[in-house]
Scaffold this motif. Structure first.
Motif, PDB file in Angstrom:
ATOM      1  N   LEU A   1       0.824  -1.202   0.000  1.00 13.62           N
ATOM      2  CA  LEU A   1       0.000   0.000   0.000  1.00 13.62           C
ATOM      3  C   LEU A   1       0.863   1.259   0.000  1.00 13.62           C
ATOM      4  N   PHE A   2       2.131   1.125   0.397  1.00  9.66           N
ATOM      5  CA  PHE A   2       3.018   2.279   0.359  1.00  9.66           C
ATOM      6  C   PHE A   2       3.993   2.217  -0.813  1.00  9.66           C
ATOM      7  N   ASN A   3       3.789   1.212  -1.669  1.00  9.74           N
ATOM      8  CA  ASN A   3       4.676   1.123  -2.819  1.00  9.74           C
ATOM      9  C   ASN A   3       3.867   1.032  -4.112  1.00  9.74           C
ATOM     10  N   GLY A   4       3.616  -0.185  -4.583  1.00  3.46           N
ATOM     11  CA  GLY A   4       2.932  -0.333  -5.866  1.00  3.46           C
ATOM     12  C   GLY A   4       1.493   0.154  -5.818  1.00  3.46           C
ATOM     13  N   ASN A   5       0.860   0.026  -4.663  1.00  2.38           N
ATOM     14  CA  ASN A   5      -0.534   0.433  -4.543  1.00  2.38           C
ATOM     15  C   ASN A   5      -0.682   1.749  -3.793  1.00  2.38           C
ATOM     16  N   LEU A   6       0.364   2.582  -3.847  1.00  3.44           N
ATOM     17  CA  LEU A   6       0.323   3.832  -3.090  1.00  3.44           C
ATOM     18  C   LEU A   6      -0.908   4.665  -3.438  1.00  3.44           C
ATOM     19  N   HIS A   7      -1.328   4.589  -4.708  1.00  3.31           N
ATOM     20  CA  HIS A   7      -2.485   5.402  -5.099  1.00  3.31           C
ATOM     21  C   HIS A   7      -3.727   5.068  -4.280  1.00  3.31           C
ATOM     22  N   MET A   8      -3.847   3.779  -3.860  1.00  2.00           N
ATOM     23  CA  MET A   8      -5.011   3.426  -3.036  1.00  2.00           C
ATOM     24  C   MET A   8      -4.948   4.154  -1.693  1.00  2.00           C
ATOM     25  N   THR A   9      -3.767   4.135  -1.080  1.00  2.00           N
ATOM     26  CA  THR A   9      -3.608   4.810   0.196  1.00  2.00           C
ATOM     27  C   THR A   9      -3.892   6.299   0.055  1.00  2.00           C
ATOM     28  N   LEU A  10      -3.329   6.894  -0.986  1.00  3.66           N
ATOM     29  CA  LEU A  10      -3.419   8.338  -1.110  1.00  3.66           C
ATOM     30  C   LEU A  10      -4.807   8.808  -1.526  1.00  3.66           C
ATOM     31  N   MET A  11      -5.479   8.017  -2.346  1.00  8.90           N
ATOM     32  CA  MET A  11      -6.707   8.544  -2.934  1.00  8.90           C
ATOM     33  C   MET A  11      -7.984   8.118  -2.245  1.00  8.90           C
ATOM     34  N   THR A  12      -7.893   7.182  -1.297  1.00  3.69           N
ATOM     35  CA  THR A  12      -9.135   6.706  -0.679  1.00  3.69           C
ATOM     36  C   THR A  12      -9.903   7.839   0.006  1.00  3.69           C
ATOM     37  N   LEU A  13      -9.234   8.549   0.915  1.00  5.03           N
ATOM     38  CA  LEU A  13      -9.939   9.608   1.657  1.00  5.03           C
ATOM     39  C   LEU A  13     -10.476  10.708   0.737  1.00  5.03           C
ATOM     40  N   PRO A  14      -9.639  11.243  -0.175  1.00  3.01           N
ATOM     41  CA  PRO A  14     -10.195  12.259  -1.079  1.00  3.01           C
ATOM     42  C   PRO A  14     -11.398  11.735  -1.860  1.00  3.01           C
ATOM     43  N   CYS A  15     -11.344  10.481  -2.293  1.00  2.99           N
ATOM     44  CA  CYS A  15     -12.460   9.950  -3.074  1.00  2.99           C
ATOM     45  C   CYS A  15     -13.716   9.836  -2.220  1.00  2.99           C
ATOM     46  N   ILE A  16     -13.551   9.397  -0.966  1.00  2.00           N
ATOM     47  CA  ILE A  16     -14.723   9.305  -0.096  1.00  2.00           C
ATOM     48  C   ILE A  16     -15.334  10.700   0.082  1.00  2.00           C
ATOM     49  N   GLY A  17     -14.467  11.698   0.296  1.00  2.00           N
ATOM     50  CA  GLY A  17     -14.948  13.072   0.436  1.00  2.00           C
ATOM     51  C   GLY A  17     -15.737  13.517  -0.775  1.00  2.00           C
ATOM     52  N   ILE A  18     -15.185  13.253  -1.963  1.00  2.00           N
ATOM     53  CA  ILE A  18     -15.863  13.674  -3.185  1.00  2.00           C
ATOM     54  C   ILE A  18     -17.190  12.938  -3.331  1.00  2.00           C
ATOM     55  N   LEU A  19     -17.184  11.674  -2.999  1.00  3.50           N
ATOM     56  CA  LEU A  19     -18.401  10.879  -3.129  1.00  3.50           C
ATOM     57  C   LEU A  19     -19.502  11.448  -2.238  1.00  3.50           C
ATOM     58  N   ILE A  20     -19.153  11.655  -0.953  1.00  3.73           N
ATOM     59  CA  ILE A  20     -20.200  12.061  -0.009  1.00  3.73           C
ATOM     60  C   ILE A  20     -20.617  13.510  -0.213  1.00  3.73           C
ATOM     61  N   PHE A  21     -19.658  14.394  -0.518  1.00  2.42           N
ATOM     62  CA  PHE A  21     -20.003  15.802  -0.551  1.00  2.42           C
ATOM     63  C   PHE A  21     -20.062  16.394  -1.941  1.00  2.42           C
ATOM     64  N   ASN A  22     -19.918  15.572  -2.973  1.00  2.75           N
ATOM     65  CA  ASN A  22     -20.111  16.120  -4.302  1.00  2.75           C
ATOM     66  C   ASN A  22     -21.028  15.242  -5.144  1.00  2.75           C
ATOM     67  N   VAL A  23     -20.719  13.954  -5.212  1.00  5.15           N
ATOM     68  CA  VAL A  23     -21.496  13.090  -6.089  1.00  5.15           C
ATOM     69  C   VAL A  23     -22.891  12.854  -5.521  1.00  5.15           C
ATOM     70  N   VAL A  24     -22.965  12.450  -4.252  1.00 11.35           N
ATOM     71  CA  VAL A  24     -24.286  12.214  -3.650  1.00 11.35           C
ATOM     72  C   VAL A  24     -25.144  13.486  -3.702  1.00 11.35           C
ATOM     73  N   PRO A  25     -24.610  14.649  -3.267  1.00 14.70           N
ATOM     74  CA  PRO A  25     -25.429  15.853  -3.370  1.00 14.70           C
ATOM     75  C   PRO A  25     -25.897  16.150  -4.790  1.00 14.70           C
ATOM     76  N   LEU A  26     -25.009  15.907  -5.771  1.00 10.27           N
ATOM     77  CA  LEU A  26     -25.403  16.191  -7.150  1.00 10.27           C
ATOM     78  C   LEU A  26     -26.561  15.304  -7.580  1.00 10.27           C
ATOM     79  N   VAL A  27     -26.447  14.000  -7.305  1.00 10.84           N
ATOM     80  CA  VAL A  27     -27.522  13.083  -7.691  1.00 10.84           C
ATOM     81  C   VAL A  27     -28.818  13.492  -6.987  1.00 10.84           C
ATOM     82  N   TYR A  28     -28.677  13.858  -5.734  1.00 13.22           N
ATOM     83  CA  TYR A  28     -29.826  14.285  -4.945  1.00 13.22           C
ATOM     84  C   TYR A  28     -30.483  15.519  -5.562  1.00 13.22           C
TER      85      TYR A  28
END
Lengths: 291, 448
Positions: B142-169
């Motif tokens: 998770l800190f080497n080949g899959n670093l993107h998973m570590t780095l992008m999980t939180l930002p993606c959750i944020g975007i999902l909850i506070f941008n995508v869900v509100p937009l669909v709503y």
């Protein structure tokens, strides 16, 4: 001989052009600086009220600043200032981490989700920003983040949550760092995490500073979401709502000159930060376009 | 080779007992293939999902088609001699809960697919006699080949909850009767595309305002984007001229205005240009005018004022942004032009502008989008005014500020959502068309 002639006839014309250019620049500079000078003068004005019959103040005083910093009954500016400071420090740390993480992943890592993510970010960016504002408010409400002191947490969440979409400038900058540097480090046994923290970030000082500062400034200048979220909770107000309130009908006569004083006070740190990071801003922009 | 690909179908067809078992008991494949911790986590997630569906998810979905039917009731309580209120359905909450539930289901399906594939992959690793990665190795990765998973999980959750869900709503809100009109603020219904028809119908009151606002929005965005761009570029070039003295000083004068927060300057401009504001006072004291100029109450004047003030705000930004790029223009191009006897105007239009357009098309598109969605400048300067009697949109309202007025001030949530969707459609068209026709898309190597 002909060349010589050309130079001689050009010279006076060039001088006239030069003078004209400088005069024009001078006029433009006055247009751009005048409103700022006017705010500063107003902040020292002794007469109250927004509208006066003279352009320049009749008397000068420091009372506007004193009132702004000591009056805690009507509009509590010191409280607003600490509110905003706390919010902006926390959200600055989180959103800097978000932006740089996303930008690095998209620039350096290759994964299936990469292209879809960038396309999605572009599409989401085309929706008007606060079409989502109301829905965000309802979501925060269902999480219980819209009452009392938790409004602050709500604001921090909102300022940070979507920053992962604003990766373009940083990604453009990361793209310009030669990949061979990373590859050399990886051959020497470094992990991607080490490449990110020990090599890319130190090499990207301009863009890191740029990201930190834009993230820090955002809560100081956003008033629209803060207004929707704070509603009438006066003790949760941020500086921007406070300043906005000072210009509303019920306050403007008493508070207009204090508004100018407040504007000057928050502009000074932002101006210093901005003049300092201007260089990085330019570098970041030209890097992004080149990439 | 085809049956070797790792797909859900192959996992079901060729999977061993554990892999097939994970179709029902998620994580079974990992538990059976030496990845205990991951397997337990996935299984727990499945349990959590079913608990959620049983306790509230199914109810949420069931309410979605009707959006609630019980109005808030009033019951006379004889004993206490007061009216007691019975809680009715709140359509707005039902809709939000329904949308969230839909997202949870989509997430669950995605998790199911991922774990099926993963189980099958583990099974094949074991069959081929290879090592199954241990938990420790997975975390290391998770800190080497899959670093993107570590780095992008939180930002993606944020975007999902506070941008995508509100937009669909919000998008789904456009198809309802959620509005103050007809008292549909608590209990509302699905309404099909009626609101869209209303907005597009040129003869109705709302439709007429929509086309009006749309026209001004586009005029505004074109002027704001291109005037700022060209004038900012000219300013940068004038400052960077070889013969200009004191470059740093001039640049400082213009950059100073960026350093003051935008909303502050806009509010001050608004006050300065009021009938008894500083500008009118200055002009009247100088004897240039006798009556104050109605900057904000005359439609034409208000529009021009806004565009001019936007120049004041925007030119320094453009100047900063293009300075670096201007210096990148290859000098040979200019020399060749000078040899051919081209004047400065011709050089600007034949070399500088095409080169800049080529390099900065993405920036131009971004600033066009930004201008269409430029809320602050209109809201703080004119507030959308002057407004005709009976209209909700003023003469200088953009689609965004109208959206704001419709939702926050008027509480016509469904109309606001329709306006938001229309803005998106228009921006998508503009972006695609300009990008397709731009030289940086058609001919990538033109200046290389």
């Amino acid at each position: 001989m002909e060349n010589q002639m050309a130079k001689n006839t050009m010279s006076p014309r060039r001088r006239i052009v030069n003078i004209l250019v400088h005069v024009l620049l001078g006029i433009l500079a006055i247009i751009w600086v005048l409103p700022i000078v006017w705010i500063v003068l107003t902040s020292f004005r002794a007469e109250p009220g927004a509208y006066t019959t003279t352009f320049l103040p009749q008397g000068y005083t420091l009372n506007n600043y004193i009132k702004l910093l000591t009056d805690r009954n009507v509009l509590n500016f010191p409280k607003m200032f600490t509110n905003t400071l706390i919010i902006s420090i926390i959200s600055c740390v989180i959103s800097t981490f978000f932006v740089l993480s996303v930008a690095y992943s998209l620039s350096r890592m290759r994964f299936k989700f990469r292209k879809p993510y960038m396309n999605m970010a572009m599409i989401l960016g085309l929706f008007p920003g606060f079409m989502t504002m109301i829905a965000q408010y309802f979501i925060l409400k269902s999480m219980g983040l819209t009452e009392g002191a938790s409004i602050r947490i709500g604001l921090i969440v909102v300022y940070c949550a979507c920053t992962g979409l604003g990766f373009q400038i940083s990604k453009g900058f990361f793209d310009t760092i030669p990949r061979s540097i990373d590859e050399a480090a990886i051959i020497d046994g470094a992990t991607q995490w080490q490449v990110f923290t020990r090599i890319t970030l130190p090499l990207s000082k301009p863009i890191v500073i740029y990201t930190v500062m834009t993230a820090f400034i955002a809560p100081w200048v956003d008033f629209i979401f803060a207004k929707v979220l704070c509603r009438a909770n006066a003790d949760q107000f941020t500086v921007a709502i406070g300043l906005w309130n000072m210009l509303q009908k019920e306050y403007i006569y008493q508070w207009y000159t204090c508004f100018a004083a407040g504007a000057v006070l928050i502009s000074i740190p932002i101006a210093i930060l901005f003049l300092y990071m201007q260089r990085f801003y330019v570098e970041g922009m030209s890097g992004a376009v080149k990439g | 080779m085809k049956e070797d690909r790792i797909t859900v179908l192959n996992a079901l067809r060729n999977g061993d007992l554990f892999t097939r078992l994970s179709a029902v008991f998620m994580g079974a494949g990992m538990l059976g293939h030496r990845q205990i911790v991951k397997g337990v986590l996935v299984l727990l997630l499945e349990v959590a999902f079913f608990v959620f569906m049983a306790t509230s998810g199914l109810h949420n979905l069931g309410m979605l088609p009707s959006l609630g039917t019980e109005a808030q009731g009033e019951v006379w309580n004889e004993a206490k001699q007061i009216y007691e209120y019975t809680a009715g359905d709140n359509s707005q909450q039902i809709l939000l809960a329904g949308v969230v539930t839909c997202f949870v289901i989509v997430g669950f399906v995605a998790l199911w697919i991922l774990q099926m594939r993963h189980s099958y992959k583990l099974q094949k690793l074991i069959e081929d006699g290879k090592e199954v990665p241990t938990l420790r190795e997975d975390i290391k990765n998770l800190f080497n080949g899959n670093l993107h998973m570590t780095l992008m999980t939180l930002p993606c959750i944020g975007i999902l909850i506070f941008n995508v869900v509100p937009l669909v709503y919000m998008i789904s809100m456009a198809f309802t009767t959620y509005s103050k009109e007809g008292e549909h603020l608590i209990l509302f219904d699905w309404d099909g595309i009626n609101q869209f028809l209303r907005v597009l119908n040129m003869n109705g009151n709302i439709g007429r305002q929509f086309w009006h606002v749309l026209g001004w929005t586009i005029i505004w965005a074109v002027f704001a984007t291109f005037l700022n761009y060209i004038l900012g570029m000219v300013l940068a070039m004038v400052i960077n001229r070889k013969d200009t003295k004191g470059k740093a000083f001039w640049r400082f004068c213009f950059v100073l205005s960026i350093a003051v927060p935008q909303f502050v300057t806009l509010m001050i401009m608004n006050i300065m240009l009021q009938p008894s504001g500083a500008i009118n006072v200055l002009l009247m004291n100088a004897g240039l005018i006798t009556e104050p100029i109605p900057f904000w109450t005359n439609t034409m004047l208000a529009r021009i004022t806004i565009i001019v003030i936007n120049l004041w705000v925007g030119i320094p930004y453009t100047m900063l942004q293009v300075t670096g790029i201007l210096q990148n223009i290859p000098g040979e191009l200019y020399e060749a032009a000078r040899m051919d006897g081209a004047g400065p105007v011709k050089v600007f239009f034949k070399i500088t502008l095409p080169y800049m357009l080529f390099v900065t098309t993405p920036y131009l598109i971004a600033s066009f989008v930004g201008n269409i969605n430029n809320f602050n400048i209109i809201y703080l300067l004119s507030g959308g005014g002057p407004t005709m009697v009976g209209d909700t949109a003023g003469q200088t309202d953009l689609l965004v500020t109208w959206l704001y007025k419709l939702t926050i001030d008027q509480q016509y949530y469904n109309l606001g959502a329709v306006i938001g969707i229309m803005t998106f459609v228009i921006l998508t068209i503009v972006t695609l068309v300009t990008y397709r026709n731009s030289s940086s898309y058609k001919n990538e190597e033109a200046f290389m």
